[in-house]
Design a protein around this motif. Sequence first.
Motif, PDB file in Angstrom:
ATOM      1  N   LYS A   1       0.831  -1.208   0.000  1.00  9.74           N
ATOM      2  CA  LYS A   1       0.000   0.000   0.000  1.00  9.74           C
ATOM      3  C   LYS A   1       0.864   1.256   0.000  1.00  9.74           C
ATOM      4  CE  LYS A   1      -3.713   2.446   2.304  1.00  9.74           C
ATOM      5  NZ  LYS A   1      -3.661   3.350   1.177  1.00  9.74           N
ATOM      6  N   ILE A   2       1.908   1.267   0.788  1.00  9.65           N
ATOM      7  CA  ILE A   2       2.795   2.443   0.853  1.00  9.65           C
ATOM      8  C   ILE A   2       3.492   2.669  -0.484  1.00  9.65           C
ATOM      9  CG2 ILE A   2       4.935   3.319   1.893  1.00  9.65           C
ATOM     10  CD1 ILE A   2       3.896   2.064   4.569  1.00  9.65           C
ATOM     11  N   LEU A   3       3.955   1.597  -1.123  1.00 12.94           N
ATOM     12  CA  LEU A   3       4.602   1.739  -2.437  1.00 12.94           C
ATOM     13  C   LEU A   3       3.635   2.297  -3.474  1.00 12.94           C
ATOM     14  CD1 LEU A   3       6.712  -1.549  -2.569  1.00 12.94           C
ATOM     15  CD2 LEU A   3       7.600   0.797  -2.422  1.00 12.94           C
ATOM     16  N   VAL A   4       2.408   1.792  -3.488  1.00  8.00           N
ATOM     17  CA  VAL A   4       1.410   2.313  -4.434  1.00  8.00           C
ATOM     18  C   VAL A   4       1.119   3.777  -4.111  1.00  8.00           C
ATOM     19  CG1 VAL A   4      -0.973   2.146  -5.280  1.00  8.00           C
ATOM     20  CG2 VAL A   4       0.368   0.066  -4.924  1.00  8.00           C
ATOM     21  N   MET A   5       0.972   4.085  -2.845  1.00  8.22           N
ATOM     22  CA  MET A   5       0.679   5.462  -2.444  1.00  8.22           C
ATOM     23  C   MET A   5       1.796   6.407  -2.895  1.00  8.22           C
ATOM     24  SD  MET A   5      -0.317   6.906   1.352  1.00  8.22           S
ATOM     25  CE  MET A   5       1.264   6.489   2.046  1.00  8.22           C
TER      26      MET A   5
ATOM     27  N   VAL B   1      -1.289   0.192 -12.990  1.00  5.51           N
ATOM     28  CA  VAL B   1       0.151   0.131 -13.282  1.00  5.51           C
ATOM     29  C   VAL B   1       0.937   0.247 -11.982  1.00  5.51           C
ATOM     30  CG1 VAL B   1       2.071   1.341 -14.406  1.00  5.51           C
ATOM     31  CG2 VAL B   1      -0.067   0.962 -15.658  1.00  5.51           C
ATOM     32  N   MET B   2       0.576   1.207 -11.144  1.00  2.00           N
ATOM     33  CA  MET B   2       1.270   1.395  -9.866  1.00  2.00           C
ATOM     34  C   MET B   2       1.118   0.163  -8.983  1.00  2.00           C
ATOM     35  SD  MET B   2       2.479   4.152 -10.668  1.00  2.00           S
ATOM     36  CE  MET B   2       2.311   5.815 -11.268  1.00  2.00           C
ATOM     37  N   ASP B   3      -0.055  -0.452  -9.024  1.00  2.00           N
ATOM     38  CA  ASP B   3      -0.330  -1.672  -8.263  1.00  2.00           C
ATOM     39  C   ASP B   3       0.577  -2.808  -8.729  1.00  2.00           C
ATOM     40  OD1 ASP B   3      -2.066  -3.161  -6.373  1.00  2.00           O
ATOM     41  OD2 ASP B   3      -2.762  -4.194  -8.178  1.00  2.00           O
ATOM     42  N   ARG B   4       0.740  -2.937 -10.023  1.00  2.00           N
ATOM     43  CA  ARG B   4       1.579  -4.005 -10.570  1.00  2.00           C
ATOM     44  C   ARG B   4       3.054  -3.776 -10.252  1.00  2.00           C
ATOM     45  NH1 ARG B   4      -0.624  -7.306 -14.685  1.00  2.00           N
ATOM     46  NH2 ARG B   4      -2.884  -7.142 -14.695  1.00  2.00           N
ATOM     47  N   ILE B   5       3.477  -2.529 -10.292  1.00  2.00           N
ATOM     48  CA  ILE B   5       4.861  -2.209  -9.927  1.00  2.00           C
ATOM     49  C   ILE B   5       5.097  -2.570  -8.459  1.00  2.00           C
ATOM     50  CG2 ILE B   5       6.513  -0.325  -9.552  1.00  2.00           C
ATOM     51  CD1 ILE B   5       5.205   1.089 -12.008  1.00  2.00           C
ATOM     52  N   ALA B   6       4.199  -2.117  -7.584  1.00  2.94           N
ATOM     53  CA  ALA B   6       4.350  -2.362  -6.154  1.00  2.94           C
ATOM     54  C   ALA B   6       4.298  -3.858  -5.828  1.00  2.94           C
ATOM     55  CB  ALA B   6       3.274  -1.612  -5.378  1.00  2.94           C
TER      56      ALA B   6
END
Length: 182
Positions: free
Chosen positions: A18-22, A113-118
């Motif tokens: 969650k922090i990475l996506v945020m 995209v951000m979810d997949r990266i995280a």
Amino acid sequence: MIKVQNIVRHFRTITEHKILVMESCFQVGLYWQGLLHDLSKYGLEEFWSGVYYYQGNRSPHAAAREIHGFSKAWLHHKGRNKHHFEYWIDYTNKKEEGLVGHKMPLRYVIEMVMDRIAASKVYKGSEYTDRSPLEYYEREKDYILMHPDTRVLLEKLLSLLAEKGEKKTFACIRRLLKKGKY
């Protein structure tokens, strides 16, 4: 059987994700989505399933599917989180077309995209590269139902990430969001 250490491990895993996506969402201007991303994972339906099926190197939903053939927590999750393409699968007005992927709004494609990266960073750890999210997508792409325009944009952004890195990809995303459409 639920192991006490899995409660802490699962909480750490979903919180790190969650922090990475945020952080990524904040970098491109999606502040509200960054704050609200995946809050359903902390609810009873999803959290305890995640603890029970926790493995640390992949989604607990995969383990649940191996045992039961489906994941009740995943069905709950994807039905409440618009950054999953599965949320956008439904019938059209032409019932003979069956289920189809509907075009996702731009901001949810970006969050996806951000979810997949995280997720790749969390599960791959030190083995993560900017190519990891694209490699994961390429392993599953033939089996997923997604609107053609959404698919093209997702593939474009994941390929850009793999070839040019986060800095250039996030700059492209900021331009897309400013434009407001695919």
